[in-house]
Design a protein around this motif. Structure first.
Motif, PDB file in Angstrom:
ATOM      1  N   MET A 153       0.619   4.875   5.141  1.00 11.85           N
ATOM      2  CA  MET A 153       0.423   5.687   3.793  1.00 11.85           C
ATOM      3  C   MET A 153       0.462   7.115   3.900  1.00 11.85           C
ATOM      4  N   THR A 154      -0.095   7.735   4.844  1.00 16.05           N
ATOM      5  CA  THR A 154       0.215   9.000   5.146  1.00 16.05           C
ATOM      6  C   THR A 154       1.808   9.389   5.371  1.00 16.05           C
TER       7      THR A 154
ATOM      8  N   MET B 241      -7.244   4.692  -2.747  1.00 13.66           N
ATOM      9  CA  MET B 241      -6.220   4.627  -3.841  1.00 13.66           C
ATOM     10  C   MET B 241      -6.496   5.560  -5.140  1.00 13.66           C
TER      11      MET B 241
ATOM     12  N   LEU C  15       3.242   9.499   2.016  1.00 14.12           N
ATOM     13  CA  LEU C  15       2.997  10.614   1.281  1.00 14.12           C
ATOM     14  C   LEU C  15       3.663  11.748   1.753  1.00 14.12           C
TER      15      LEU C  15
ATOM     16  N   ILE D  81      -6.338   9.166  -4.308  1.00 13.94           N
ATOM     17  CA  ILE D  81      -4.887   9.891  -4.282  1.00 13.94           C
ATOM     18  C   ILE D  81      -4.408   9.862  -5.726  1.00 13.94           C
TER      19      ILE D  81
ATOM     20  N   ASP E 135       0.875  -1.335  -0.019  1.00 11.43           N
ATOM     21  CA  ASP E 135      -0.012   0.155   0.002  1.00 11.43           C
ATOM     22  C   ASP E 135       0.775   1.166  -0.015  1.00 11.43           C
ATOM     23  N   CYS E 136       2.021   1.326   0.779  1.00 11.03           N
ATOM     24  CA  CYS E 136       2.824   2.402   0.652  1.00 11.03           C
ATOM     25  C   CYS E 136       3.495   2.504  -0.523  1.00 11.03           C
TER      26      CYS E 136
ATOM     27  N   MET F  69      -3.997  12.787   2.361  1.00  7.04           N
ATOM     28  CA  MET F  69      -4.805  11.651   2.754  1.00  7.04           C
ATOM     29  C   MET F  69      -6.071  11.954   3.276  1.00  7.04           C
TER      30      MET F  69
ATOM     31  N   ASN G  24       2.037   1.591  -3.450  1.00 11.93           N
ATOM     32  CA  ASN G  24       1.154   2.327  -4.361  1.00 11.93           C
ATOM     33  C   ASN G  24       0.833   3.701  -4.152  1.00 11.93           C
ATOM     34  N   THR G  25       0.761   3.908  -2.866  1.00 12.14           N
ATOM     35  CA  THR G  25       0.419   5.402  -2.532  1.00 12.14           C
ATOM     36  C   THR G  25       1.354   6.402  -3.113  1.00 12.14           C
TER      37      THR G  25
ATOM     38  N   THR H  92      -3.393   3.199   6.885  1.00  9.79           N
ATOM     39  CA  THR H  92      -3.794   4.640   6.555  1.00  9.79           C
ATOM     40  C   THR H  92      -2.826   5.614   6.924  1.00  9.79           C
TER      41      THR H  92
END
Length: 273
Positions: free
Chosen positions: A202-203, A253, A206, A256, A34-35, A228, A37-38, A199
């Motif tokens: 993922m933040t 996703m 970002l 974003i 996820d990280c 996010m 892909n973010t 999440t």
């Protein structure tokens, strides 16, 4: 004050799209995909490398280093310090996500070692994690915060940023960002973000991407955090049925990936504390 920040946000976003900064992650295996892909979705280029034999070489190629202690082992602990010191020597920004610090002695000792040996650009955690680092003993269950109170959050962010000489981001229902002089609140987001694993991680990614533009890390941290929150709102709006957690993850996703500065200018809720 919000309007003053928009030119900085636009410059960061345009730099991401133009340069596609390479963001080196030493992160946890629960959220690593996820990280990655973010970062890709917003326009950057992720690389995940944590072996001691290559972390220094990899960070030498990167625009920023993101370190996440979510799934610790002895090898990655040494990789954090080795890569972090190399990043410092090169002037490469370092972002730390102290996942679950305070929950176990290993996590607490590892984060303390990183803080002693590596100069951070940004520290991002939930309220429990930041309170634990600050010294107030935040309440942590596993890697989740059970302390989301804003009580004292402004002062903690401000003082910890001064102490560590870095930007501090406390994420929660209201996000708090401080560089030791200023404090901003970000009030975007949705409760569904707390029902999807990773999440917070993922933040952090970002933020790492925005910091990787080499622009002001305070502005970059605010922007990465706000992206996010805004994406969470847009993802929820796009749900055909409002309790579909799996669909929300996909829509997040998508949101974003379709993020724009126009959306930020129209919908972001930022104010100085």
């Amino acid at each position: 004050m919000r309007l003053v920040l928009f030119p900085y946000f636009r410059e960061i976003f345009e730099t991401i799209k133009k340069d596609k900064p390479l963001i080196h992650h030493i992160t946890n295996y629960v959220t690593v995909n996820d990280c990655a892909n973010t970062v890709l979705a917003l326009g950057g280029s992720p690389v995940m490398a944590d072996d001691l034999a290559e972390v220094e070489e990899m960070v030498s190629l990167a625009s920023a280093l993101v370190m996440n202690v979510g799934t610790l082992n002895q090898r990655t602990i040494e990789a954090f310090v080795l890569a972090g010191k190399k990043a410092n020597a090169l002037g490469t920004p370092v972002v730390l996500d102290p996942v679950g610090v305070g929950a176990t002695a290993l996590r607490t000792q590892t984060v303390q070692r990183i803080l002693e040996e590596v100069q951070l650009s940004v520290l991002r955690g939930n309220m429990s994690e930041i309170k634990s680092i600050y010294g107030q003993g935040g309440k942590t269950r596993g890697v989740d915060s059970i302390d989301d109170s804003l009580m004292g959050g402004r002062e903690i962010a401000l003082e910890l940023a001064k102490r560590l000489n870095c930007v501090v981001v406390i994420t929660g229902a209201t996000d708090i960002v401080s560089d030791g002089e200023q404090v901003f609140y970000i009030e975007n987001g949705h409760e569904m973000l707390s029902r999807v694993t990773g999440t917070g991680c993922m933040t952090t990614s970002l933020i790492g991407l925005c910091v990787g533009t080499k622009k002001n890390p305070f502005h970059a941290a605010i922007m990465g955090t706000a992206v996010m929150g805004l994406a969470g709102e847009k993802a929820y709006e796009a749900l055909p049925h409002k309790e579909e957690v799996g669909t929300f993850r996909v829509k997040l996703m998508d949101a974003i990936g379709s993020f724009s500065i126009t959306l930020m200018e129209e919908s972001v809720k930022i104010h100085e504390a």
